[in-house]
Design a protein around this motif. Sequence first.
Motif, PDB file in Angstrom:
ATOM      1  N   THR A 121       3.044  -2.104  14.137  1.00 11.65           N
ATOM      2  CA  THR A 121       1.845  -2.931  13.482  1.00 11.65           C
ATOM      3  C   THR A 121       1.921  -4.404  12.753  1.00 11.65           C
ATOM      4  O   THR A 121       1.161  -5.070  11.930  1.00 11.65           O
ATOM      5  N   LEU A 164       7.328  -0.843   7.160  1.00 11.41           N
ATOM      6  CA  LEU A 164       7.648   0.947   6.114  1.00 11.41           C
ATOM      7  C   LEU A 164       8.697   0.805   5.383  1.00 11.41           C
ATOM      8  O   LEU A 164      10.097   1.299   5.987  1.00 11.41           O
ATOM      9  N   TYR A 220      -9.691  -7.422   2.749  1.00  9.23           N
ATOM     10  CA  TYR A 220      -8.288  -7.266   2.415  1.00  9.23           C
ATOM     11  C   TYR A 220      -7.384  -8.412   2.135  1.00  9.23           C
ATOM     12  O   TYR A 220      -6.423  -8.268   1.735  1.00  9.23           O
ATOM     13  N   GLN A 234      -1.883   7.717   7.748  1.00 12.84           N
ATOM     14  CA  GLN A 234      -3.041   8.728   7.734  1.00 12.84           C
ATOM     15  C   GLN A 234      -3.414   9.278   8.974  1.00 12.84           C
ATOM     16  O   GLN A 234      -3.187  10.590   9.112  1.00 12.84           O
ATOM     17  N   SER A 247       0.860  -1.607   0.658  1.00 10.75           N
ATOM     18  CA  SER A 247      -0.392   0.045  -0.362  1.00 10.75           C
ATOM     19  C   SER A 247       1.153   1.112   0.267  1.00 10.75           C
ATOM     20  O   SER A 247       2.143   0.840   1.064  1.00 10.75           O
ATOM     21  N   VAL A 258       1.216   5.235   0.873  1.00  8.75           N
ATOM     22  CA  VAL A 258       0.774   6.096   1.716  1.00  8.75           C
ATOM     23  C   VAL A 258       1.044   7.459   1.089  1.00  8.75           C
ATOM     24  O   VAL A 258       2.677   7.620   1.124  1.00  8.75           O
ATOM     25  N   ARG A 314      -1.998   1.606   7.313  1.00  8.04           N
ATOM     26  CA  ARG A 314      -2.260   2.209   6.978  1.00  8.04           C
ATOM     27  C   ARG A 314      -2.700   3.763   7.587  1.00  8.04           C
ATOM     28  O   ARG A 314      -2.162   4.901   7.179  1.00  8.04           O
ATOM     29  N   ASN A 315      -4.323   3.142   7.919  1.00 10.47           N
ATOM     30  CA  ASN A 315      -4.810   3.908   8.958  1.00 10.47           C
ATOM     31  C   ASN A 315      -3.777   4.848   9.363  1.00 10.47           C
ATOM     32  O   ASN A 315      -4.500   6.212  10.373  1.00 10.47           O
ATOM     33  N   ARG A 333      -1.979  -4.610   7.244  1.00 11.00           N
ATOM     34  CA  ARG A 333      -1.190  -3.498   5.839  1.00 11.00           C
ATOM     35  C   ARG A 333      -2.540  -2.265   5.994  1.00 11.00           C
ATOM     36  O   ARG A 333      -2.201  -1.222   6.091  1.00 11.00           O
ATOM     37  N   GLU A 334      -3.502  -2.577   6.382  1.00 11.79           N
ATOM     38  CA  GLU A 334      -4.613  -1.783   5.734  1.00 11.79           C
ATOM     39  C   GLU A 334      -4.812  -1.276   7.692  1.00 11.79           C
ATOM     40  O   GLU A 334      -5.274   0.176   7.925  1.00 11.79           O
ATOM     41  N   THR A 360       6.293   3.842   1.379  1.00 10.74           N
ATOM     42  CA  THR A 360       5.430   2.204   1.090  1.00 10.74           C
ATOM     43  C   THR A 360       4.940   1.323   2.381  1.00 10.74           C
ATOM     44  O   THR A 360       6.180   1.206   2.874  1.00 10.74           O
ATOM     45  N   LEU A 361       3.772   0.549   2.349  1.00 13.31           N
ATOM     46  CA  LEU A 361       3.801  -0.502   3.398  1.00 13.31           C
ATOM     47  C   LEU A 361       3.525  -1.856   3.040  1.00 13.31           C
ATOM     48  O   LEU A 361       3.138  -2.557   1.292  1.00 13.31           O
TER      49      LEU A 361
END
Length: 515
Positions: free
Chosen positions: A235, A239, A323, A266, A207, A209, A262-263, A258-259, A249-250
């Motif tokens: 997490t 990273l 996911y 952000q 993912s 970001v 990402r949250n 990963r979700e 990038t994750l």
Amino acid sequence: MGIDILVIIAILFVGIVIGVIIGGLAVFTYRRFTFNRQMRMAERRAAKMVGDAREEAKGIISGAGEEARKIKAAADAEYRERRSELQRQENRLSQKIENLDRKLDGVEQRERGLANKEKEAESIRGQLGEIRDRQLKQLELISGMSSAEARQQLLDAMQVEMAQETSRRLREWEAKLKEEADEKAQEILSQAIQRSASEIVAESTVSVVPLPSDEMKGRLIGREGRNIRALEQATGVDLIIDDTPEAVTLSSFDPVRREIARNSLQKLILDGRIHPARIEEVVAKAKAEVEADINEAGEQAAYQVGVHGLRPEIIRLLGRLKYRTSYGQNTLAHSIETAYIAGMIASELGANVGIAKKAGLLHDIGKAVDREVEGTHAQIGADLVKQWDKSPEVVQGVAEHHLETEDVGMWGFIISAADAISSARPGARRESLENYLKRMKALEDIANDFKGVEKSYAIQAGREIRILVKPEEIDDLGAMRLARDIVKKIEEGLEYPGQIKVTVLRETRAIDFAK
């Protein structure tokens, strides 16, 4: 004096008596006179009435005589008419009787002729019987067997021939039934494919970001890398901070982790406070939000398909598939689509639609934990469903949907077919996307090769092609012939699922300008 009074009284009494008598006689005389006069008047009226009655009777008698003469004349005329009609009917009956007599004579003659012919036919029948008996005797002498033996031999030969014919017919019917069953299966699958047109979802194991600026990269790394280590440790995600401008990038094999990362990232970027304690706090909130989103996704998928009564554990595992991707296809979307297609196939086959939808929805539930448990995702999913759902049909469909078991039942075949349709339809997965694009181009090339075609567009995932022709070169009848020719060329030179609709558009425009 006294005598005088008596005399006077006697005289008065005698006078009164005489007056009464005279008055009575006068009254009697008057009444008699009046009665006689009334009698004379009544006699005169009676005489007048008798005269009038006589005159009236004479008129009535005269009218009655005239009416009687008219009635008699009408009766005489009717009598003469009916008599003539009876005479005509009598003549017709006489003619009919004569005709019937002649016909009866003809019938009698024909009956005599038929009787003679029957006698001749009976004689010929007897002669034929004698000839048949002689021929049978000659055939028995020639063949060396009796007629009963010959009949039995013929029946035996026919029985053998009928057995062979029956076997041949059974083979033909078996082949025909197999062919019809294949055609019916193809029709069911093609209808299910055509009715399913979900969107294509492509995701990867990484993912990206976006960052507001490259300065944020240093803040994410922190002093001596403490922030990035804290984030990766909280997490479980790598990273990757490289030279990519304004982006990090994750990377993780677990899409849920990963979700969450990402949250969290952000939220940290928006908040601006980035340090290990804040990272742990934000990651905890992100985990709670993702868990809630997982449960909501599972419930929404079950509600969307119409499957009710699932345990919370199954709902949670189902939501985790949101996911998870397989060859770029979202697994939860694929499961929902498989449930719809399985329901369509079960409906066509007369099977239980509810069981088919539930098995289709849960067939890939093992992928939610396949990285944590040993075994294939089909077997893992079957064990999970068996643990929380007591329906053996659903367990069978989940366990057999990849045809990995020795014996595959009806539910295994239904779920396997629905799974193949959803995953192998054009554009569903990246590995078939190239072939899908080639087929779209080949479809348009076939249409463009015909004379008079201006443009062609393949739409509806290749289920329809629209062709624009040049109106000055192709008329309306030519457009119909062109559509038929293109259909024939597609059927001969292209492989495709279901059916393709060919639409030929011919448009004439007249343009002018008002000045």
